[in-house]
Design an enzyme around this catalytic site. Structure first.
Site, PDB file in Angstrom:
ATOM      1  N   CYS A 131     -28.714  -2.586 -48.182  1.00 28.37           N
ATOM      2  CA  CYS A 131     -27.630  -3.545 -47.950  1.00 28.37           C
ATOM      3  C   CYS A 131     -28.140  -4.796 -47.243  1.00 28.37           C
ATOM      4  O   CYS A 131     -28.280  -4.815 -46.018  1.00 28.37           O
ATOM      5  CB  CYS A 131     -26.519  -2.888 -47.142  1.00 28.37           C
ATOM      6  SG  CYS A 131     -25.177  -4.023 -46.785  1.00 28.37           S
ATOM      7  N   CYS A 134     -25.766  -6.287 -44.680  1.00 26.53           N
ATOM      8  CA  CYS A 134     -25.661  -5.524 -43.432  1.00 26.53           C
ATOM      9  C   CYS A 134     -26.888  -5.753 -42.544  1.00 26.53           C
ATOM     10  O   CYS A 134     -26.776  -5.889 -41.332  1.00 26.53           O
ATOM     11  CB  CYS A 134     -25.585  -4.024 -43.694  1.00 26.53           C
ATOM     12  SG  CYS A 134     -24.485  -3.535 -45.004  1.00 26.53           S
ATOM     13  N   ASP A 135     -28.063  -5.748 -43.161  1.00 25.83           N
ATOM     14  CA  ASP A 135     -29.293  -5.632 -42.377  1.00 25.83           C
ATOM     15  C   ASP A 135     -30.211  -6.850 -42.418  1.00 25.83           C
ATOM     16  O   ASP A 135     -31.198  -6.901 -41.673  1.00 25.83           O
ATOM     17  CB  ASP A 135     -30.089  -4.401 -42.860  1.00 25.83           C
ATOM     18  CG  ASP A 135     -29.280  -3.119 -42.696  1.00 25.83           C
ATOM     19  OD1 ASP A 135     -28.480  -3.053 -41.750  1.00 25.83           O
ATOM     20  OD2 ASP A 135     -29.444  -2.202 -43.519  1.00 25.83           O
TER      21      ASP A 135
END
Ligand code: NAP
Length: 306
Positions: A131, A134-135
């Site tokens: 992701c 997300c990261d």
């Protein structure tokens, strides 16, 4: 007993919830392991009609949830781990508690596929991710690699250039993704494309986080070690149908087989979204499928005198 239980809270599940709630069926939505589905881990959505300036994925899916709640849909955290669809009412084991429902809409979507190479699983959360939104933030000015050749990989590669330079590794000569995405990546000087190449291993450094990737060129056979800090896998998805194996008709990869419209092989059980769709897999097609499943569930109940 519930009239309708909807499994999944992505575009398909949430749209089914809007329609069944407006039909007065008081649907229960079990939000699953990835609430909000794939949109919840996307950045900007530019192709959902009605948003000429685009909209952030998490916002779009949250809006759908609010819209369903406005008409009486109930959203609950929970995941079905086992099911008994052999007779009605259908029974679902939700994290250890059995519930019953007259109809079921399976909109459980699909989850990230992994490469299955040494080092990968063990380094998830330590440099390996599926992701980018997300990261990505963690790898500002560090070395980022993205693996894959579809729209997801292209989109992630582009997005990650906000943080650093990106090496995009694909196993073939051509990308699978759409023309506009390929052009965008090709025009981005911060993306280095590495074609005809696979990753054989993700290697940890001395501190136990990702330090390198072992690449192999499929044309020349040359093996190289590339220093990497953030290793993003974007090679597609696997349908979430495990609790229905042996009950719902599935294809060889686990996608639900449609028996026409939104119908499965079991009357009263309907499918919606990526759990059945291996072809289009768009937010808008998932929403359309959620609408179809809701209408079919409503008609099914009506025919039974509900
Ligand atoms: P996808 O289109 O199925 O592409 C998967 C990619 O991963 C392919 O390039 C494939 O290589 C590669 N791959 C698969 N297994 C691999 C392995 N074991 N090792 C190395 N490479 C592997 O999946 P996706 O990119 O997630 O896209 C899914 C759907 O969502 C598509 O319909 C896409 O259009 C849509 N989507 C759209 C957008 C957008 O419009 N902005 C964004 C994201 C996704 P091969 O090409 O060699 O098979």
């Amino acid at each position: 007993m519930h009239n309708v239980v909807i499994l999944g809270s992505g575009c398909a599940g949430n749209t089914a919830a809007i329609y069944t709630a407006r039909a007065g069926l008081k649907p229960l939505v079990l939000m699953g392991r990835e609430p909000g589905g794939q949109l919840s881990i996307t950045s900007e959505v530019e192709n959902f009609p009605g948003f000429p300036e685009g909209i952030m994925g998490p916002q779009l899916v949250e809006n759908m949830k609010l819209q369903a709640e406005r008409f009486g849909a109930e959203f609950r955290h929970g995941t079905v781990i086992e099911s008994d669809l052999s007779k009605r009412p259908f029974r679902l084991n939700v994290d250890g508690e059995w519930i019953e429902t007259a109809t079921l809409i399976v909109a459980t979507g699909a989850s990230a596929r992994w490469l299955g190479i040494p080092g990968e699983q063990h380094l998830i959360g330590k440099g390996v991710s599926s992701c980018a939104t997300c990261d990505g933030f963690f790898y500002r000015n560090l070395k980022i690699m993205v693996v894959g050749g579809g729209d997801s990989a292209l989109e992630e590669a582009n997005f990650l250039t906000r943080f650093s330079n990106v090496m995009l590794v694909h196993r073939r000569e051509q990308f699978r993704g759409s023309k506009i995405m390929i052009e965008r990546v090709a025009a981005n000087p911060k993306v280095q494309m590495v074609m005809n190449t696979v990753v054989d291993e993700v290697v940890a450094n001395a501190t136990g986080v990702v330090g390198a990737a072992k690449l192999r060129n499929l044309v020349t056979g040359e093996v190289t070690h590339q220093e990497v800090d953030g290793f993003f896998v974007a090679i597609g998805h696997i349908p979430n149908t495990k609790p229905f194996i042996g009950q719902l008709d599935l294809d060889e990869e686990g996608y639900i087989l449609s028996h026409g419209g939104a119908r499965t092989n079991i009357p009263g059980v309907f499918h919606a979204g990526d759990v059945q769709d291996r072809q289009y897999r768009q937010a808008i097609t998932a929403s359309g499928a959620g609408c179809m499943a809701a209408i079919e569930a409503e008609r099914f109940l009506e025919a039974e005198g509900h």
